[in-house]
Design an enzyme around this catalytic site. Structure first.
Site, mmCIF file in Angstrom:
data_model
loop_
_atom_site.group_PDB
_atom_site.id
_atom_site.type_symbol
_atom_site.label_atom_id
_atom_site.label_comp_id
_atom_site.label_asym_id
_atom_site.label_seq_id
_atom_site.Cartn_x
_atom_site.Cartn_y
_atom_site.Cartn_z
ATOM 1 N N CYS A 2 0.853 -1.180 0.000
ATOM 2 C CA CYS A 2 0.000 0.000 0.000
ATOM 3 C C CYS A 2 0.897 1.241 0.000
ATOM 4 O O CYS A 2 1.953 1.249 0.634
ATOM 5 C CB CYS A 2 -0.943 0.097 1.186
ATOM 6 S SG CYS A 2 -2.147 -1.208 1.255
ATOM 7 N N ARG A 27 3.900 -0.435 -4.748
ATOM 8 C CA ARG A 27 3.581 -0.951 -3.414
ATOM 9 C C ARG A 27 2.198 -1.584 -3.329
ATOM 10 O O ARG A 27 1.809 -2.121 -2.290
ATOM 11 C CB ARG A 27 3.650 0.181 -2.385
ATOM 12 C CG ARG A 27 5.008 0.820 -2.274
ATOM 13 C CD ARG A 27 4.967 1.929 -1.260
ATOM 14 N NE ARG A 27 4.848 1.395 0.071
ATOM 15 C CZ ARG A 27 5.869 1.144 0.875
ATOM 16 N NH1 ARG A 27 7.090 1.384 0.488
ATOM 17 N NH2 ARG A 27 5.667 0.665 2.076
ATOM 18 N N TRP A 74 -2.973 -2.520 -1.708
ATOM 19 C CA TRP A 74 -2.731 -3.952 -1.869
ATOM 20 C C TRP A 74 -3.595 -4.615 -0.808
ATOM 21 O O TRP A 74 -3.332 -4.484 0.391
ATOM 22 C CB TRP A 74 -1.252 -4.271 -1.652
ATOM 23 C CG TRP A 74 -0.907 -5.697 -1.947
ATOM 24 C CD1 TRP A 74 -0.573 -6.218 -3.161
ATOM 25 C CD2 TRP A 74 -0.863 -6.784 -1.024
ATOM 26 N NE1 TRP A 74 -0.331 -7.562 -3.051
ATOM 27 C CE2 TRP A 74 -0.510 -7.943 -1.747
ATOM 28 C CE3 TRP A 74 -1.115 -6.909 0.343
ATOM 29 C CZ2 TRP A 74 -0.381 -9.189 -1.153
ATOM 30 C CZ3 TRP A 74 -0.989 -8.156 0.935
ATOM 31 C CH2 TRP A 74 -0.614 -9.278 0.181
ATOM 32 N N ASN A 99 -1.719 2.097 5.762
ATOM 33 C CA ASN A 99 -0.942 0.956 5.300
ATOM 34 C C ASN A 99 -0.637 0.107 6.522
ATOM 35 O O ASN A 99 -0.115 0.612 7.509
ATOM 36 C CB ASN A 99 0.361 1.456 4.651
ATOM 37 C CG ASN A 99 1.318 0.328 4.314
ATOM 38 O OD1 ASN A 99 0.914 -0.825 4.212
ATOM 39 N ND2 ASN A 99 2.587 0.655 4.153
ATOM 40 N N GLY A 100 -1.000 -1.175 6.475
ATOM 41 C CA GLY A 100 -0.754 -2.042 7.620
ATOM 42 C C GLY A 100 -1.984 -2.867 7.922
ATOM 43 O O GLY A 100 -2.880 -2.994 7.090
ATOM 44 N N GLU A 537 16.565 -18.737 -7.291
ATOM 45 C CA GLU A 537 16.224 -17.345 -7.572
ATOM 46 C C GLU A 537 15.724 -17.200 -9.019
ATOM 47 O O GLU A 537 14.776 -16.452 -9.293
ATOM 48 C CB GLU A 537 17.449 -16.446 -7.294
ATOM 49 C CG GLU A 537 17.309 -14.985 -7.681
ATOM 50 C CD GLU A 537 16.138 -14.255 -7.026
ATOM 51 O OE1 GLU A 537 15.515 -14.795 -6.099
ATOM 52 O OE2 GLU A 537 15.827 -13.149 -7.485
ATOM 53 N N LYS A 541 12.087 -15.689 -10.073
ATOM 54 C CA LYS A 541 11.912 -14.579 -11.020
ATOM 55 C C LYS A 541 10.907 -14.958 -12.099
ATOM 56 O O LYS A 541 10.018 -14.199 -12.433
ATOM 57 C CB LYS A 541 13.231 -14.215 -11.719
ATOM 58 C CG LYS A 541 14.255 -13.388 -11.018
ATOM 59 C CD LYS A 541 13.880 -11.994 -10.651
ATOM 60 C CE LYS A 541 13.088 -11.925 -9.387
ATOM 61 N NZ LYS A 541 13.766 -11.787 -8.133
ATOM 62 N N GLU A 544 7.232 -15.257 -10.742
ATOM 63 C CA GLU A 544 6.537 -14.045 -10.298
ATOM 64 C C GLU A 544 6.196 -13.095 -11.436
ATOM 65 O O GLU A 544 5.198 -12.388 -11.354
ATOM 66 C CB GLU A 544 7.282 -13.340 -9.163
ATOM 67 C CG GLU A 544 8.589 -12.692 -9.518
ATOM 68 C CD GLU A 544 9.314 -12.124 -8.313
ATOM 69 O OE1 GLU A 544 8.664 -11.569 -7.414
ATOM 70 O OE2 GLU A 544 10.548 -12.217 -8.283
ATOM 71 N N HIS A 560 15.539 -38.434 -7.563
ATOM 72 C CA HIS A 560 14.815 -38.807 -6.339
ATOM 73 C C HIS A 560 13.349 -38.376 -6.425
ATOM 74 O O HIS A 560 12.671 -38.307 -5.410
ATOM 75 C CB HIS A 560 15.503 -38.185 -5.119
ATOM 76 C CG HIS A 560 16.899 -38.690 -4.929
ATOM 77 N ND1 HIS A 560 17.178 -39.979 -4.512
ATOM 78 C CD2 HIS A 560 18.101 -38.103 -5.160
ATOM 79 C CE1 HIS A 560 18.488 -40.152 -4.463
ATOM 80 N NE2 HIS A 560 19.064 -39.027 -4.859
ATOM 81 N N LYS A 659 5.584 -4.538 -3.752
ATOM 82 C CA LYS A 659 6.924 -4.449 -3.163
ATOM 83 C C LYS A 659 6.830 -4.005 -1.706
ATOM 84 O O LYS A 659 5.871 -3.355 -1.320
ATOM 85 C CB LYS A 659 7.756 -3.454 -3.955
ATOM 86 C CG LYS A 659 9.222 -3.803 -3.923
ATOM 87 C CD LYS A 659 9.977 -3.141 -5.026
ATOM 88 C CE LYS A 659 11.427 -3.529 -4.976
ATOM 89 N NZ LYS A 659 11.666 -4.871 -5.505
HETATM 90 C C1 F6R Z 1 11.078 -11.186 -5.317
HETATM 91 C C2 F6R Z 1 11.063 -10.176 -4.275
HETATM 92 C C3 F6R Z 1 10.661 -10.590 -2.904
HETATM 93 C C4 F6R Z 1 11.521 -9.865 -1.865
HETATM 94 C C5 F6R Z 1 11.011 -10.180 -0.452
HETATM 95 C C6 F6R Z 1 11.882 -9.558 0.619
HETATM 96 O O1 F6R Z 1 11.531 -10.663 -6.526
HETATM 97 O O2 F6R Z 1 11.346 -9.031 -4.503
HETATM 98 O O3 F6R Z 1 10.733 -11.969 -2.738
HETATM 99 O O4 F6R Z 1 12.836 -10.266 -2.010
HETATM 100 O O5 F6R Z 1 9.704 -9.699 -0.320
HETATM 101 O O6 F6R Z 1 11.957 -8.181 0.483
HETATM 102 P P1 F6R Z 1 13.109 -7.349 1.159
HETATM 103 O O7 F6R Z 1 14.375 -7.736 0.495
HETATM 104 O O8 F6R Z 1 12.729 -5.912 0.906
HETATM 105 O O9 F6R Z 1 13.085 -7.704 2.612
#
Ligand code: F6R
Length: 664
Positions: A2, A27, A74, A99-100, A537, A541, A544, A560, A659
């Protein structure tokens, strides 16, 4: 998660709020709204979907005023919809953005309903608006600080996490805000003030920011900014107002940010700030300049933020390494903080805690810390660690990794760790004013600059660079590494940015690989050793941003179980640098080919793997083993990006995600 933005000024603030929302959209982007106070009236517009929908709706309405708040959502409580979008109102007098998560909202809602308040949404946030209204009505009418008193009474009743912005239609000169568990900054303009979840939202109007700390609230007018902390302070202290016409800087009691405060303090005398409903002390927070400039919030010539951020990696890796190494390539232990020299010799083991991509960086670091420094290292996702009974061995360094420094689970894990008997806490983080950074004893900055694409890229590789340095420092300290080996490793890190540049030049070939892949529904990623977490990783990527189901396996695990999935509809992506495990990996690839599986291999030029029917190889430059996890992450990022492009997904704002995960 948010995004909040708000403003009090002497000009129409709706374009500022709208631009702020666009910049905060990473966000959360399932609905957006804005409320503005004008002529003792609250005007509000909300739309479901992205900020562009709100912008279109605003084009048909003359929403203008000098005080307002706005939000991009969000969803947590209540589905994404117009009626659940913020701001939420009470009795057409109070508007709230939040936000929260308010954990006691059901209890509060029941009480407010009994008092006659009608609820129009399924959100937890709406209780804040009604609670504020109820508290406001209880304050004496002639009380000059009635608004602030109502705010404090409201905050005192909220359990959970919040960043809040509140306006009241009868107070067209006043903006209230608070922070508890979710980030909030105050932007300092010239005769105007702003609030936002992230400075990026306000770079169009100011580069001066005050980072509120946990439990802070503030009362803003165009000219003044009064800040208060929940904790008891020095009652005799002068009221911490600063003159917005000058650049004020007042040292914080707790904060010790790496960004330098600017200019000198201005501290006019003031009055007793204590509220009848709680213990609030005036508090001083520094005004800091944002160091990255406004271009940080723009895509420039790139089609997406993610692509821009992938291409920034050579530059940000250089920057991240630069302030930790001397010109001769020696690591500056002091970069960790003043206590580093005393603590380093006491470290016997390392516990790393993080989430998502940052967790994958931690998994890579385990190979380095155990391999180079000979110290046991455990890595765990924060959401599990924080609820577990942990046994802490003496001399354990607790390390958190986070791009944002505000991830709720990581922060909670750190707070728990501080009283669990760890030797010390180290945060490796990309945001200097963040909670994680402030609350840790040792700190190492990644200088990736603002990361706006929801999928993390440059934050990951800069975290890896810092973790490699940490492993080298520990290796030198433990005596496990000879000085010449440390020097060679530093040299490998210093040529890394140039090697990343070479990999970026392979983008057209990677895009071609992605073309033939985008119709797939499932895929496996394989790696061995330190490249197994790199494969993890890569899979994260891909899933997502392209919504293709991807799983990563240590290649030795294939037979396995997962080999049962392999056929010509299940492509397998491998991370295959030339290391001691390459020959073993090649055998695993044969197992895939023998079952008709199609392979895409990111390989070392020298690996001796040839393109063949069902096998496509993307050769990468030879590099030192220390840096290959960083180098091989880059083509995987580009691969996911180009698959998502072909699929036509919203690369920077993938569905259901946002994010900075500031809720649990
Ligand atoms: C994936 C991604 C998330 C963040 C996770 C932790 O591309 O961005 O998996 O890595 O939410 O976020 P931070 O690093 O900000 O604690």
């Amino acid at each position: 998660m948010c995004g909040i933005v708000g403003a009090i000024a002497r000009r129409n603030i709706t374009p500022i709020l709208l631009e702020g929302l666009k910049r905060l959209e990473y966000r959360g982007y399932d609905s957006a709204g804005m409320a503005v106070v004008r002529d003792s009236e609250l005007q509000r517009e909300r739309e479901s979907g992205k900020v562009a929908g709100l912008e279109a709706a605003l084009a048909d309405r003359n929403l203008s005023g000098q005080l307002g708040i706005a939000h991009t959502r969000w969803a947590t409580h209540g589905k994404p919809s117009r009626h659940n979008a913020h701001p939420h109102l009470s009795t057409a007098s109070v508007a709230v953005v939040h936000n929260g998560i308010i954990e006691n909202f059901e209890l509060l809602k029941q009480r407010l309903q009994e008092q006659g308040y009608c609820f129009h949404s399924e959100t937890d946030t709406e209780v804040i608006a009604h609670l504020f209204d109820a508290n406001y009505r209880q304050q004496p009418r002639d009380d000059a600080s009635r608004l602030l008193a109502a705010f404090r009474a409201t905050l005192a009743e909220l359990d959970g996490a919040y960043a809040l912005g509140i306006v009241h239609r009868d107070y067209p000169q006043e903006l209230l805000c608070a922070r508890m568990g979710s980030p909030l900054v105050i932007g300092v303009g010239s005769g105007e003030h702003f609030i936002a979840s992230d400075p990026l939202a306000l770079l169009q109007v100011t580069d001066r920011f005050i980072y509120l700390e946990e439990g802070d609230h503030a009362h803003l007018t165009a000219d003044t900014c009064e800040m208060f902390s929940e904790t008891l302070g020095d009652a005799g202290r002068s009221k911490p107002v600063y003159d917005a016409g000058r650049l004020g800087s007042v040292p914080s009691a707790r904060s010790n940010l790496s960004t330098q405060p600017v200019s000198s303090p201005v501290q006019p005398a003031g009055s007793d700030p204590k509220s009848s409903s709680g213990c609030w002390s005036p508090v001083r927070r520094p005004v800091q300049r944002f160091e990255h400039g406004d271009q940080a919030a723009s895509k420039g010539d790139y089609r997406h933020f993610m692509l821009k951020e992938i291409h920034e990696q050579p530059e940000v890796l250089t920057r991240t390494l630069a302030d930790k190494l001397t010109p001769e390539g020696q690591l500056l232990t002091a970069a960790l903080g003043p206590k580093a020299a005393e603590l380093l010799p006491q470290i016997k083991q390392v516990q790393i805690v993080a989430c998502g991509t940052s967790y994958h960086a931690g998994l890579v670091a385990r190979y380095w810390i155990e391999g180079l420094a000979g110290l046991p290292c455990s890595v765990e996702v924060a959401s599990e660690f924080r609820y577990r009974h942990v046994a802490v061995m003496p001399g354990t360094l607790f390390v958190t990794l986070s791009q944002s420094g505000e991830t709720a689970d990581t922060l909670a894990a750190l707070r728990f760790a501080k009283s669990a008997g760890y030797l010390s806490t180290l945060a490796i983080c990309n945001v200097p004013g963040s909670s994680l950074f402030r609350e840790s004893q040792l700190r190492l900055m990644t200088h990736a600059g603002p990361e706006i694409g929801v999928a993390s890229t440059k934050a990951f590789t800069t975290q890896l660079a810092v973790l490699a340095l940490l492993a080298l420092v520990l290796g030198r300290e433990s005596g496990e590494m000879k000085e010449t080996a440390v020097e060679e490793a530093f040299a490998a890190l210093q040529v890394l940015p140039q090697q990343v540049r070479q990999v970026l030049e392979l983008e057209p070939a990677i895009a071609e690989l992605a073309n033939g892949f985008a119709d797939k529904r499932h895929t496996l990623f394989l790696g061995r050793g330190v490249h197994y977490p790199v494969a993890m990783e890569g899979a994260l990527k891909l899933k997502e941003i392209s919504y293709i189901h991807a799983e990563a396996y240590a290649a030795g695990e294939l037979k396995h179980g997962p080999l049962a999935l392999v056929d010509d509809e299940m492509p397998v992506v491998t991370v295959a640098p030339s290391d001691e495990l390459l020959e073993k990996l090649k055998s695993n690839l044969q197992e895939v080919r023998a079952r008709g599986g199609r392979l895409i291999n990111f390989v070392c030029q020298q690996a001796g793997l040839n393109n063949d029917d069902g096998i496509r190889n993307l050769p990468l430059p030879k590099a030192d083993e220390l840096v290959t996890p960083i180098l091989y992450s880059v083509p995987l990022q580009l691969f996911s990006y180009h698959v998502a492009l072909v699929k036509g997904t919203d690369v920077d704002k993938p569905r259901n995600l946002a994010k900075s995960v500031t809720v649990e």
